[in-house]
Motif scaffolding. Structure first.
Motif, short mmCIF file in Angstrom:
data_model
loop_
_atom_site.label_atom_id
_atom_site.label_comp_id
_atom_site.label_asym_id
_atom_site.label_seq_id
_atom_site.Cartn_x
_atom_site.Cartn_y
_atom_site.Cartn_z
N VAL A 158 60.63 64.59 17.72
CA VAL A 158 59.74 64.51 16.33
C VAL A 158 60.81 63.57 15.65
N GLU A 159 59.82 62.58 15.01
CA GLU A 159 60.81 61.59 14.16
C GLU A 159 61.01 62.23 12.82
N GLY A 160 62.42 61.97 13.05
CA GLY A 160 63.15 62.56 11.25
C GLY A 160 63.37 61.64 10.53
N GLN A 161 62.70 62.13 9.41
CA GLN A 161 61.83 61.08 7.71
C GLN A 161 62.57 61.11 6.84
N GLU A 162 63.18 62.27 6.34
CA GLU A 162 64.22 63.28 5.36
C GLU A 162 64.85 64.44 6.66
N ILE A 163 66.02 64.45 6.64
CA ILE A 163 67.04 65.95 6.94
C ILE A 163 67.87 66.21 6.39
N VAL A 164 67.20 67.82 5.92
CA VAL A 164 68.29 68.09 5.39
C VAL A 164 69.90 69.30 6.18
N ILE A 165 70.60 69.52 5.89
CA ILE A 165 71.34 69.94 6.40
C ILE A 165 72.51 71.36 5.92
N GLU B 183 61.50 66.76 7.22
CA GLU B 183 60.32 66.68 7.73
C GLU B 183 60.20 65.22 8.60
N GLY B 184 59.22 65.04 9.16
CA GLY B 184 58.51 63.34 9.92
C GLY B 184 57.56 64.27 10.69
N ARG B 185 57.64 63.30 11.72
CA ARG B 185 55.79 63.08 12.40
C ARG B 185 56.14 63.52 13.72
N ASP B 186 55.28 63.85 14.36
CA ASP B 186 55.28 64.07 15.84
C ASP B 186 55.33 62.74 16.82
N ILE B 187 56.05 62.68 17.97
CA ILE B 187 55.98 60.99 17.97
C ILE B 187 54.81 60.80 19.34
N GLU B 188 54.25 61.76 19.76
CA GLU B 188 52.93 61.67 20.45
C GLU B 188 51.45 61.35 20.08
N SER B 189 51.92 62.51 19.30
CA SER B 189 50.43 62.14 18.10
C SER B 189 50.09 62.04 16.74
N GLY B 190 51.14 61.81 16.14
CA GLY B 190 52.07 60.93 14.80
C GLY B 190 51.45 61.92 13.85
#
Length: 350
Positions: A335-342, A283-290
């Motif tokens: 993408v800016e990763g804000q929460e990552i699950v592996i 879960e994160g956000r697109d680094i260009e559009s936000g």
């Protein structure tokens, strides 16, 4: 407030409401066991005319006995007898006051500045206790001992704990201290310039100088109260402190998959170090559009520099799209990763 509680408060307050002369006289008598009024005047700065009023006040409080002789003797009462009753009353008072205590609302500001050593320690404990899956801490040896049981409980609960001990010369000897009972990996760093800090799950964090913990004199601590700004402390820990420290112990208790991460650096390190296939949900956000973005798929590539300043992973979705995931404030990735699950077998649920 009940009459009993009010009465206890009044008794405790009265017993300890000693003036300067009363304190000087009482300590003098305690030291010698028995003195006359003239001897008290000689041994203190109490004016002779005030000595009798002073010792009678101490007698009224049950701290000394007055023996009517010529001259009058002032005799110290055993402190166990003098304060035994008030000690019991004080303990009962604290219990009753605690029962009545209503915790004040916690500050909700994203960033708070505190200057109290006790408050900094309270926040350190709270950040450690609140961590659910990832914890980074920089502690002095004294603080390590203080929070040892709490850190051990986090390790047992499957939390990834990166522990930095500073200054290194005072860190417990790895041959004598079980670092892996309190950390997944532990390192030591030279210098009292290394700050004390804790970051729980990448968002809730506290940062303070070692001076603030030692002497509480015009020092400060900064609290990031579950704020996105907590990544500043986490990033500083990972790139400045952690990379300039010496490993004490590693390969601690293995965490089960799926694993949650707030730090892309930790996620990439695990993928690099372990064999097999991996899947990710980010879960994160697109680094260009936000715009908010959720990416799911298999992990097909990773990038990682030994300096730990750059870390990213590439996730291939079911549609065949390759998405490059970076950490907080990512600029080069998609993408800016804000929460990552592996996970191991399929993209895990958040």
């Amino acid at each position: 407030m009940t009459d009993d509680l009010r009465g206890t408060l009044e008794r405790v307050g009265d017993r300890f409401n000693l003036g300067e002369y009363e304190i000087d006289a009482y300590l003098a008598v305690l030291e010698h066991g028995e003195l006359t009024a003239s001897e008290i005047a000689d041994r203190t700065d109490i004016p002779q005319p005030r000595v009798y009023d002073t010792v009678r006040s101490l007698s009224d409080r049950g701290l000394v006995e007055l023996r009517e002789s010529r001259p009058m003797k002032i005799v110290a009462v055993d402190p166990d007898d003098a304060f035994g009753e008030i000690q019991t009353s004080f303990e009962q008072l604290v219990d009753e006051l605690e029962a009545r205590y209503t915790a004040p609302a916690r500050e909700t500001e994203a960033v708070s500045l505190v200057k109290s050593r006790s408050t900094i320690l309270r926040y350190l404990e709270e950040v450690i206790e609140s961590a659910e899956y990832e914890l980074a801490v920089s502690l002095t040896p004294d603080l390590l001992r203080r929070f040892e049981d709490l850190l051990a409980a986090k390790v047992d609960a499957g939390v990834s704990v990166e522990l930095l001990v500073t200054p290194a010369k005072r860190a417990p000897n790895p041959a004598e201290y079980d670092y892996l009972s309190v950390a997944t990996i532990a390192r030591a760093r030279r210098g009292i310039t290394t700050p004390v800090l804790a970051v729980g799950d990448g968002s809730y964090s506290v940062y303070a100088t070692q001076d603030a913990i030692r002497d509480d004199q015009e020092r400060y601590g900064v609290i990031f109260n579950r704020s996105a700004l907590g990544f500043l402390v986490s990033g500083f820990f990972g790139t400045v402190l952690w990379t300039t420290a010496e490993t004490l112990a590693a390969d601690g208790k293995e965490r089960p998959f799926p694993r949650r991460y707030a730090s892309i650096r930790r996620a990439v390190k695990d993928v690099r170090e372990l064999d097999g296939d991996f899947f990710a949900t980010v879960e994160g956000r697109d680094i260009e559009s936000g715009d908010p973005v959720t990416v799911q798929g298999s992990v097909v590539d990773v990038a990682f520099e030994d300096s730990e300043e750059v870390a990213s992973l590439v996730v291939e979705t079911d549609a065949g799209e390759r998405v490059e995931i970076g950490g907080r404030v990512a600029a080069l990735e998609d993408v800016e990763g804000q929460e990552i699950v592996i996970g191991r077998d399929e993209p895990p649920a958040l």
